[in-house]
Scaffold this active site. Structure first.
Site, mmCIF file in Angstrom:
data_model
loop_
_atom_site.group_PDB
_atom_site.id
_atom_site.type_symbol
_atom_site.label_atom_id
_atom_site.label_comp_id
_atom_site.label_asym_id
_atom_site.label_seq_id
_atom_site.Cartn_x
_atom_site.Cartn_y
_atom_site.Cartn_z
ATOM 1 N N LYS A 191 0.829 -1.202 0.000
ATOM 2 C CA LYS A 191 0.000 0.000 0.000
ATOM 3 C C LYS A 191 0.866 1.255 0.000
ATOM 4 C CE LYS A 191 -4.068 2.032 2.163
ATOM 5 N NZ LYS A 191 -5.182 1.835 3.112
ATOM 6 N N GLY A 250 -5.593 -2.957 3.963
ATOM 7 C CA GLY A 250 -4.822 -4.108 3.506
ATOM 8 C C GLY A 250 -5.577 -5.425 3.515
ATOM 9 N N GLU A 336 -6.853 -9.082 13.398
ATOM 10 C CA GLU A 336 -6.301 -7.743 13.200
ATOM 11 C C GLU A 336 -7.408 -6.698 13.259
ATOM 12 O OE1 GLU A 336 -2.575 -6.882 10.803
ATOM 13 O OE2 GLU A 336 -4.125 -6.162 9.436
#
Length: 506
Positions: A191, A250, A336
């Site tokens: 990214k 992401g 996450e």
């Protein structure tokens, strides 16, 4: 007047839950908790009947959803508002599949057309013979493509893709051994285009191309990034830079240009089907009422087990070899996203957040970890994923045994078996949910992944946390950079000794 979340959580925690056997004694349970959606890739059956969901628990969770503003948060997500408040930006992965703010959808379509042009140029031989792609990324830039390529190319790929994420050179060397530099391209997915592991691996891949006789290594590189200027500065020609929006995170990025290796492997038409399957789940999540919304139901069950039953883990078992990487993908998506200790407004989270997600492949796992699931002291909710149509041409007996084992495990976890011999007794009353898809194809896989994205989002909304940042991964990376730069000093005695033993200290 909206109920206070704390009182509702307390009501859920103090609720008396019938056993699964007792719940099935109530007429109509299967009709209520088992839903089949007709989706672009074929029907998927979502069976949550073997969980402890029941009307009283659902009523509390529905009031929690209202108290925590789930409907408004869903609107903010879909309409591209800055729902990722800690980073001040939107989370627009749904726009990548055509569901979102109109301007964002138009932008995503334009970037997909750019990607399609490059994919088709490679397939048509405009870059010479291309047999292999080494896709270099990490985290969300690698896990999603790896899952999709493994799942969808078991019968062969238009271009063989090797996904490399680990900085350990053994991973990159393994990819090199399967490729010829003369017929290989490199995709660098980052990214920011600054990720240490990715850029180090990319530099080594360029060296490999150069040493293999490629005169212009950079001419064989495709950059997938939200920072196109950095990719051009690094040496990639602008025509081979595939950008994506900064608002695409992401672990939610495989729908964007990060999906380039998927499209290269299965063809852009297959990638479009992948997006369509996900979009169908988007529409269901947005449009279906709470009491028949399969995404919300799954999140309700997840919260029921973490909050009321205090379960610390959730297991996922794919009874299809093609979905072997699905548990790995979900680990990042769920842990996450929801592994947080503060709320979206920075206050301490006073209750459990995400469970530990883990799993494996059936029937292998039955002979490894199912002992604990059936007779251990932990209650662990289990998800089973199965596909009706096999992915092979061998004797149908293979698939018959596979599916019968899958369904038998859920039945056994629920029913248990009494015995005077404690070593042979099964307590039962252990929950599971089952996904049964008609077929595994790009649209089905897209639907399954989008389902879990929204499931994760609903859990976050009810807990009041932000699922779109991931600051927890930064501290260790920062310390590693200090060590690499020779700046790290004053660590604890154990770390200092390890650095010295590994030769990283003079």
């Amino acid at each position: 007047m909206t109920d206070a979340p704390a009182a509702l959580w307390n009501a859920l925690e103090t609720l008396e839950f019938p056993t699964l056997g007792a719940l099935f004694a109530v007429p109509g349970r299967l009709d209520r908790y088992c839903t089949t959606l007709d989706l672009p890739g074929g029907p998927i059956r979502f069976d949550w009947s073997k969980t402890h969901l029941f009307p009283a628990a659902e009523a509390i969770l529905a009031r929690l959803a209202e108290a925590q503003g789930l409907a408004e948060k869903r609107r903010q997500l879909i309409e591209g508002e800055a729902i990722n408040n800690t980073e001040g930006r939107a989370a627009e992965h749904t726009a990548q599949r055509g569901v979102g703010a109109p301007a964002s959808v138009v932008e995503a379509e334009a970037l997909h057309e750019r990607m399609q042009g490059l994919v088709e140029a490679i397939h048509e031989g405009l870059f010479g013979e291309v047999r292999s792609l080494i896709h270099i990324g990490i985290g969300g830039s690698a896990l999603g493509p790896a899952l999709a390529i493994d799942a969808l190319t078991r019968d062969g790929a238009r271009v063989a893709v090797h996904v490399v994420s680990n900085i350990d050179g053994c991973a990159l060397e393994a990819a090199f051994r399967g490729c010829d530099p003369a017929t290989t391209m490199i995709a660098v997915a980052s990214k920011t285009f600054t990720t240490t592991e990715t850029m180090t691996n990319a530099a080594s891949a360029l060296d490999w191309l150069r040493e293999g006789g490629v005169d212009d290594p950079y001419g064989r590189v495709v950059a997938l990034t939200a920072s196109p200027e950095k990719a051009v500065e690094w040496g990639v020609d602008d025509t081979r830079v595939l950008p994506f929006s900064e608002s695409v995170g992401g672990r939610y990025s495989l729908w964007s240009s990060i999906g380039f290796p998927i499209a290269l492997a299965i063809g852009f038409e297959g990638f479009a089907e992948f997006l369509a399957g996900a979009a169908a789940i988007d529409h269901h999540f947005i449009e279906a009422p709470i009491d028949s919304n399969v995404v919300v139901r799954a999140a309700f069950a997840d919260l029921l087990y973490t909050q009321a039953f205090k379960c610390q883990t959730r297991a996922v078992f794919a009874y299809d070899e093609r979905l072997a990487l699905f548990p790995d993908y979900l680990q990042q998506l769920e842990m996450e996203s929801n592994g947080k200790r503060v709320t979206a407004d920075g206050q301490p989270l006073t209750r459990p957040s995400a469970p530990v997600t883990w799993g494996g492949v059936g029937t292998d796992a039955q002979h490894a970890v199912f002992q604990l699931l059936h007779q251990g002291t932990h209650m662990i909710p289990v998800d089973f994923l199965a596909i009706k149509i096999p992915g092979h041409d061998l004797d149908p007996l293979h698939h018959q045994i596979l599916l019968s084992n899958c369904f038998a495990q859920g039945a056994a976890l629920m029913a248990g078996k009494a015995s005077d011999d404690g070593a042979r007794a099964y307590p039962g009353n252990r929950p599971s949910a089952t996904f049964l898809a008609e077929d595994l194809n790009p649209a089905t896989l897209g639907a399954l992944i989008a389902f879990h994205e929204h499931r994760t989002f609903v859990s976050a909304a009810l807990l009041g946390i932000n699922p779109f940042d991931q600051f927890g991964v930064e501290l260790g990376k920062a310390i590693a950079k200090q060590i690499d730069a020779g700046d790290g000093e004053g660590f604890d005695p154990s770390t200092e000794a390890l650095l010295a033993a590994a030769g990283l200290r003079g």
